[in-house]
Design an enzyme around this catalytic site. Structure first.
Site, short mmCIF file in Angstrom:
data_model
loop_
_atom_site.label_atom_id
_atom_site.label_comp_id
_atom_site.label_asym_id
_atom_site.label_seq_id
_atom_site.Cartn_x
_atom_site.Cartn_y
_atom_site.Cartn_z
CG HIS A 1 5.30 2.96 2.72
ND1 HIS A 1 6.54 3.46 2.98
CD2 HIS A 1 5.44 1.62 2.67
CE1 HIS A 1 7.42 2.45 3.07
NE2 HIS A 1 6.77 1.33 2.90
CD GLU A 2 2.48 -1.02 2.49
OE1 GLU A 2 2.78 -1.83 1.59
OE2 GLU A 2 3.20 -0.83 3.49
CG HIS B 1 5.90 -1.37 -1.21
ND1 HIS B 1 7.23 -1.62 -1.45
CD2 HIS B 1 5.82 -0.99 0.09
CE1 HIS B 1 7.93 -1.40 -0.33
NE2 HIS B 1 7.10 -1.00 0.61
CD GLU C 1 10.59 0.29 2.46
OE1 GLU C 1 9.95 -0.67 1.98
OE2 GLU C 1 10.15 1.00 3.38
ZN ZN Z 1 7.71 -0.60 2.62
#
Ligand code: ZN
Length: 497
Positions: free
Chosen positions: A260-261, A264, A290
């Site tokens: 997830h990170e 980003h 996001e």
């Molecule tokens: Zn996030």
């Protein structure tokens, strides 16, 4: 290049440097700082923040912006000017007095939240929340809005999107999602035992370090560290830092937090370097950000092709724990949906139900339809309506997230907007990259990353998120691509009898 433009750029560089120092302090606080340093760090950050704010709202900055509007500009300068004007006007509309009071009250409210949650006592937070809500309403009035105060708050996180648009998107999503969730959860058994086995945290971290590199996170221009709440921060060009949290009882949580990170972080690493200090060099919204993290976490790393690549890699590092798990079991295990009370650990299928009722509640607070003292009860009712569960304690209810205690009203919907955007983007990428599935099966994500670089990352903030997604998706944004993706995935995973 004009003299006015050069002066603006010089001022923006100075602001970037101040913000870089604030971000580095924040990263240090979350990863390395001894807890006793908290009070002094908060003061140092507040000082730098106030300095940066004062430098930005300086009337000379306003005069330079006015001056630039008179000149003939390149497209790029024009785009920067538009964003700068918007940001400046917003910043000067809120009186200094109110900025200071908001900072103070939200600081105290956050502190109260850190005490209220372990004590499971909403009354500790309540008076601070009442005050905070009053101040945020005043802030919305100062900022101005077209239809309702919530528009002004939403605009701080998702510029260009209105409350009415978000409301209708949530309604469309819920109409499709609720029956799907009910149908799927009827056919899901217990989560498999291997998910909750013990996994050595050091080996988890080593695995995550390997995985983020495999996904093309450039470690010569970034780092992966440990923090209790995973996050990503862009300190400056060539320095993008992300964190994850190895939990000895939950291997897949640290793995998927790292992916997830990485979503980003790849976005930050792909932003146009030549515009680094300028408004158009940043991402357009939180929802857009996001969309990147959710796309990599869910559409990529929880897909069947990618889990087929991931499993043998995990078996090599955790042969005792996971050696007997089959590819089918693994795929089902990392996509095991269930009704839970906590948003941050919710699965891909039920996650947006958690977000949607937070949006409804904060909207009701700002429309004057709900009061702070009634919030805990309203929360429990919503949880029960949307997820069929009622929390035993406010610690697992209204006090579970810190957002409201920091005054971040209008933030929650960006999680779901991001998920909706991610589905639009992934559907387009899949249609344009016929070899993608085969690549994912061998752990290769280069062509997907190139596609995102070209269609999203390299554009920076040339367009609002809404316009960017509509351009890529070829029409108005709807929740349908997300619903189609979820229906296809979960009807295959958990077919009804
Ligand atoms: Zn996030």
């Amino acid at each position: 290049m004009s003299a006015t433009w050069d002066q603006i750029v010089e001022r923006l560089r100075e602001l970037s440097d101040l913000v870089a120092a604030i971000k580095l302090m924040h990263w240090d606080q979350a990863t390395m700082m001894p807890p006793a340093g908290g009070a002094a760090r908060a003061r140092a950050q507040a000082t730098l923040q106030a300095t940066a704010h004062a430098r930005f709202v300086d009337p000379e900055m306003g005069a330079l912006i006015d001056g630039l509007s008179e000149e003939s500009l390149s497209n790029e300068q024009e785009a920067n000017l538009r964003l700068l004007r918007r940001e400046y006007d917003k910043a000067v509309r809120v009186p200094q007095e109110l900025v200071r009071e908001l900072a103070e009250v939200s600081g105290r409210a956050y502190q109260a939240w850190t005490e209220a949650r372990p004590a499971a006592d909403f009354s500790v937070l309540e008076p601070h929340m009442v005050r905070l809500l009053e101040l945020k309403k005043r802030e919305a009035e100062a900022l101005g809005y077209e239809k309702e105060p919530y528009d002004a708050l939403l605009d701080q996180y998702e510029p260009g999107m209105t409350t009415a648009e978000v409301e209708s998107m949530f309604q469309g999503l819920l109409r499709g999602l609720k029956p799907l969730v009910d149908e799927v959860l009827d056919n899901v058994g217990d989560p498999p035992g291997w998910l909750g086995d013990r996994y050595d945290p050091d080996r988890q971290m080593a695995f995550c370090q390997w995985l983020v590199s495999q996904l093309n996170f450039d470690v010569s221009e970034g780092r992966l560290d440990i923090s209790p709440h995973p996050f990503t921060i862009h300190i400056g060009p060539g320095d993008v830092r992300q964190t994850t949290r190895p939990d000895p009882d939950n291997l897949m949580m640290s793995v998927y937090a790292a992916v997830h990170e990485t979503g980003h972080a790849l976005y930050e690493q792909g932003l146009p370097r030549e515009w680094a200090d300028l408004p158009i060099g940043s991402p357009p919204s939180l929802g857009m950000h996001e969309s990147q993290s959710r796309l990599w976490e869910n559409q990529v790393a929880r897909s069947r092709p990618f889990t087929d690549f991931l499993l043998p890699q995990l078996k090599e590092r955790f042969p005792e724990e996971i050696g007997m798990v089959s590819p089918d079991e693994f795929y089902r295990g990392v996509n095991h949906p269930q009704r839970t009370l906590i948003r941050v650990t919710a699965d891909e299928l039920t996650y947006n139900l958690h977000v949607s009722f937070r949006f409804e509640l904060e909207l009701a607070l700002f429309r004057g339809e709900l009061s702070v003292p009634d919030l805990p009860g309203a929360w429990d009712d919503m949880m029960s309506e949307h997820l069929g569960l009622r929390p035993d304690s406010v610690a697992d209810g209204v006090l579970q997230d810190m957002h409201w205690s920091t005054g971040s009203f209008g933030y929650f919907p960006t999680y779901t907007l991001g998920t909706i955007y991610s589905a639009v983007l992934f559907a387009q990428a899949t249609a344009q990259l016929p070899g993608l599935k085969a690549e994912l099966r061998s752990g290769v994500t280069d062509s997907l990353l190139d596609w995102l670089r070209e269609n999203v990352h390299s554009l920076g903030y040339q367009h609002d998120a809404k316009d960017l997604i509509e351009r890529v998706g070829g029409g108005p944004i709807t929740p349908e691509p997300l619903l189609d993706y979820l229906r296809a995935k979960y009807s295959e995973l958990y077919p009804s009898a």
